[in-house]
Design a protein around this motif. Structure first.
Motif, mmCIF file in Angstrom:
data_model
loop_
_atom_site.group_PDB
_atom_site.id
_atom_site.type_symbol
_atom_site.label_atom_id
_atom_site.label_comp_id
_atom_site.label_asym_id
_atom_site.label_seq_id
_atom_site.Cartn_x
_atom_site.Cartn_y
_atom_site.Cartn_z
ATOM 1 N N PRO A 1 0.528 11.012 3.684
ATOM 2 C CA PRO A 1 -0.265 9.858 4.130
ATOM 3 C C PRO A 1 -1.702 9.962 3.636
ATOM 4 O O PRO A 1 -2.286 11.042 3.616
ATOM 5 N N LYS A 2 -2.230 8.826 3.231
ATOM 6 C CA LYS A 2 -3.633 8.790 2.842
ATOM 7 C C LYS A 2 -4.500 8.781 4.092
ATOM 8 O O LYS A 2 -4.221 8.066 5.046
ATOM 9 N N SER A 3 -5.524 9.593 4.091
ATOM 10 C CA SER A 3 -6.395 9.711 5.267
ATOM 11 C C SER A 3 -7.320 8.501 5.352
ATOM 12 O O SER A 3 -8.186 8.299 4.523
ATOM 13 N N GLU A 4 -7.090 7.656 6.354
ATOM 14 C CA GLU A 4 -7.934 6.482 6.571
ATOM 15 C C GLU A 4 -8.415 6.431 8.022
ATOM 16 O O GLU A 4 -8.678 5.368 8.575
ATOM 17 N N GLY A 5 -8.485 7.602 8.643
ATOM 18 C CA GLY A 5 -8.945 7.658 10.014
ATOM 19 C C GLY A 5 -7.887 7.312 11.040
ATOM 20 O O GLY A 5 -8.166 7.244 12.233
ATOM 21 N N ARG A 6 -6.651 7.099 10.584
ATOM 22 C CA ARG A 6 -5.567 6.769 11.505
ATOM 23 C C ARG A 6 -4.780 8.030 11.851
ATOM 24 O O ARG A 6 -4.514 8.853 10.989
ATOM 25 N N LYS A 7 -4.394 8.132 13.092
ATOM 26 C CA LYS A 7 -3.618 9.275 13.554
ATOM 27 C C LYS A 7 -2.133 8.932 13.516
ATOM 28 O O LYS A 7 -1.723 7.826 13.879
ATOM 29 N N GLU A 8 -1.316 9.875 13.056
ATOM 30 C CA GLU A 8 0.125 9.650 12.982
ATOM 31 C C GLU A 8 0.687 9.192 14.319
ATOM 32 O O GLU A 8 0.355 9.743 15.374
ATOM 33 N N VAL A 9 1.539 8.160 14.272
ATOM 34 C CA VAL A 9 2.213 7.670 15.470
ATOM 35 C C VAL A 9 3.512 8.443 15.611
ATOM 36 O O VAL A 9 4.400 8.355 14.755
ATOM 37 N N ARG A 10 3.615 9.213 16.658
ATOM 38 C CA ARG A 10 4.759 10.106 16.837
ATOM 39 C C ARG A 10 6.035 9.340 17.172
ATOM 40 O O ARG A 10 6.003 8.213 17.657
ATOM 41 N N ARG A 11 7.151 10.009 16.950
ATOM 42 C CA ARG A 11 8.460 9.443 17.235
ATOM 43 C C ARG A 11 8.560 9.042 18.705
ATOM 44 O O ARG A 11 8.201 9.793 19.605
ATOM 45 N N GLN B 1 0.824 -1.209 0.000
ATOM 46 C CA GLN B 1 0.000 0.000 0.000
ATOM 47 C C GLN B 1 0.858 1.259 0.000
ATOM 48 O O GLN B 1 0.522 2.258 -0.655
ATOM 49 N N LEU B 2 1.980 1.209 0.696
ATOM 50 C CA LEU B 2 2.880 2.359 0.789
ATOM 51 C C LEU B 2 3.944 2.369 -0.311
ATOM 52 O O LEU B 2 4.831 3.223 -0.312
ATOM 53 N N GLY B 3 3.864 1.427 -1.230
ATOM 54 C CA GLY B 3 4.816 1.401 -2.332
ATOM 55 C C GLY B 3 6.132 0.743 -1.995
ATOM 56 O O GLY B 3 7.109 0.889 -2.745
ATOM 57 N N GLY B 4 6.173 0.022 -0.861
ATOM 58 C CA GLY B 4 7.392 -0.678 -0.468
ATOM 59 C C GLY B 4 8.517 0.269 -0.101
ATOM 60 O O GLY B 4 8.301 1.400 0.353
ATOM 61 N N PHE B 5 9.746 -0.195 -0.300
ATOM 62 C CA PHE B 5 10.912 0.641 -0.039
ATOM 63 C C PHE B 5 11.064 1.700 -1.128
ATOM 64 O O PHE B 5 10.564 1.533 -2.243
ATOM 65 N N ASP B 6 11.750 2.764 -0.805
ATOM 66 C CA ASP B 6 12.066 3.791 -1.792
ATOM 67 C C ASP B 6 13.257 3.287 -2.611
ATOM 68 O O ASP B 6 14.388 3.228 -2.118
ATOM 69 N N SER B 7 13.011 2.933 -3.868
ATOM 70 C CA SER B 7 14.058 2.339 -4.711
ATOM 71 C C SER B 7 15.224 3.287 -4.968
ATOM 72 O O SER B 7 16.328 2.837 -5.298
ATOM 73 N N ALA B 8 15.008 4.596 -4.808
ATOM 74 C CA ALA B 8 16.088 5.560 -5.020
ATOM 75 C C ALA B 8 17.202 5.398 -3.984
ATOM 76 O O ALA B 8 18.332 5.834 -4.209
ATOM 77 N N PHE B 9 16.897 4.754 -2.859
ATOM 78 C CA PHE B 9 17.907 4.564 -1.814
ATOM 79 C C PHE B 9 18.962 3.548 -2.252
ATOM 80 O O PHE B 9 20.091 3.601 -1.810
ATOM 81 N N PHE B 10 18.583 2.581 -3.060
ATOM 82 C CA PHE B 10 19.402 1.441 -3.482
ATOM 83 C C PHE B 10 19.717 0.541 -2.282
ATOM 84 O O PHE B 10 19.339 -0.616 -2.254
ATOM 85 N N ALA B 11 20.394 1.083 -1.277
ATOM 86 C CA ALA B 11 20.692 0.326 -0.058
ATOM 87 C C ALA B 11 20.969 1.308 1.077
ATOM 88 O O ALA B 11 21.444 2.411 0.846
ATOM 89 N N HIS B 12 20.651 0.871 2.291
ATOM 90 C CA HIS B 12 20.893 1.585 3.544
ATOM 91 C C HIS B 12 19.839 2.658 3.859
ATOM 92 O O HIS B 12 19.581 3.543 3.058
ATOM 93 N N MET B 13 19.235 2.493 5.026
ATOM 94 C CA MET B 13 18.255 3.400 5.624
ATOM 95 C C MET B 13 16.865 3.310 5.003
ATOM 96 O O MET B 13 15.944 3.988 5.445
ATOM 97 N N GLU B 14 16.688 2.443 4.001
ATOM 98 C CA GLU B 14 15.363 2.330 3.391
ATOM 99 C C GLU B 14 14.334 1.774 4.369
ATOM 100 O O GLU B 14 13.157 2.133 4.304
ATOM 101 N N GLU B 15 14.765 0.907 5.304
ATOM 102 C CA GLU B 15 13.794 0.390 6.271
ATOM 103 C C GLU B 15 13.366 1.464 7.266
ATOM 104 O O GLU B 15 12.221 1.473 7.739
ATOM 105 N N ILE B 16 14.273 2.402 7.572
ATOM 106 C CA ILE B 16 13.929 3.492 8.482
ATOM 107 C C ILE B 16 12.914 4.414 7.814
ATOM 108 O O ILE B 16 11.930 4.842 8.426
#
Length: 335
Positions: free
Chosen positions: A303-313, A182-197
């Motif tokens: 973020p797409k609005s689906e009634g969910r509130k952002e989970v803060r850091r 739904q979120l488009g997976g990892f950002d492919s522009a990263f190639f490697a490192h920090m994409e999971e963050i």
């Protein structure tokens, strides 16, 4: 639909598969898949001959960590509720996967989860990548319970608990398959490192929680693909960090963060140069150069609005580098 697929990304990792795949096959309850990033070694021949039960997705080119998972997982989309993304250099333990998936199944507010990650070489010591759960400071610098910057702690059982974190480690992480796609997976522009963050940040902004469960343990070799102390890794971390923060923060917040990071990281570049480590100094400068040249093509995440509130850091630290370098704080418990 089946419950879970354990998915290992491989690139020229025949020796890693020989060393670590036996534990995965011996201790895992769920289907095991290998996505191969167009390896040129004998990885595929080894798998085919010795592990016919491991299902393969063979890609025609090396898409990196981010792109490799995106392309590979798209081929099994709709078949599983969860993916466990597992590095090829990870040794697992009894019931490791059952613990993680059973926890996810009874906690539907969570879209990602990681186990305790210890060092394969020193099994009483935390691993650099993820350790006892990952956090972000106010300037987007990652740190972990069990690892503050380059200071790594022994495992004393303190982090055998279950907590909310800011990010789960790509060395071993469960993700909701539906949320990942739904979120488009990892950002492919990263190639490697920090994409999971970055992915976990987008998940939290979309209202999902990220968890850590210390009752499941794995052991990570680390540096099997790219040495942690390499100029290439430094370059990717600098570039990808700026990309991630730009994408996920407001323009005002980004400008403030950028100013602080620029000063700190240019000082680091000067320090590298004074030590004769010109390739590291160049890596910092190249990271900034390439971020700036690609900045206009980075799409701000909405973020797409689906009634969910952002989970803060979850992390409460303002600047982890200051705590570590200036105040001398080397363990999470002393923050």
């Amino acid at each position: 639909m089946r419950s879970c697929a354990i998915v290992i990304l491989n690139y020229n990792g025949e020796e890693m598969l020989k060393t670590f795949l036996p534990s995965v096959c011996a201790h895992s309850r769920y289907d095991v898949w290998v996505i191969d990033n167009a390896s040129t070694d004998r990885s595929i021949a080894f798998l085919t001959k010795n592990y016919p039960q491991v299902q393969q997705i063979n890609l025609s080119e090396n898409h990196g960590y981010a792109g490799g998972y995106n392309v590979g997982l798209a081929k099994i989309q709709g078949q599983y509720n969860y993916y466990i993304l597992l590095n090829s250099d990870v040794e697992v333990t009894a019931s490791w996967d059952s613990i993680l998936i059973e926890w996810m199944e009874i906690h539907p507010a969570y879209s990602a989860l990681q186990p305790k990650i210890l060092s394969w070489k020193e099994k009483d010591t935390f691993d650099y990548a993820g350790a006892g759960g990952g956090f972000l400071d106010a300037y987007g610098y990652p740190y972990c319970r069990g690892r503050i910057w380059d200071s790594i702690e022994k495992d004393s059982g303190t982090y055998n608990d279950t907590i909310d974190v800011d990010w789960a480690s790509g060395a071993c992480m469960v993700v909701s398959a539906a949320v990942f796609h739904q979120l488009g997976g990892f950002d492919s522009a990263f190639f490697a490192h920090m994409e999971e963050i970055d992915l976990c940040w987008r998940m939290r902004r979309s209202g999902w929680k990220i968890g850590y469960v210390g009752s499941s343990t794995v052991y990570h070799l680390g540096g099997a693909t790219l040495d942690r102390a390499s100029p290439r890794k430094l370059y990717l971390n600098i570039r990808n960090s700026l990309h991630m923060i730009y994408k996920n923060e407001s323009p005002y917040r980004f400008s403030r963060i950028f100013a602080v990071k620029f000063i700190l990281e240019q000082l680091a570049a000067l320090s590298f140069a004074s030590q004769g480590k010109k390739e590291f100094s160049k890596a910092v400068k190249d990271g900034y150069r390439d971020f700036k040249s690609n900045k206009n093509s980075i799409e701000k995440f909405q973020p797409k609005s689906e009634g969910r509130k952002e989970v803060r850091r979850s992390g409460k630290v303002n600047l982890i580098f200051w705590k570590w370098k200036v105040q001398g704080i080397k363990s999470f418990e002393k923050l």
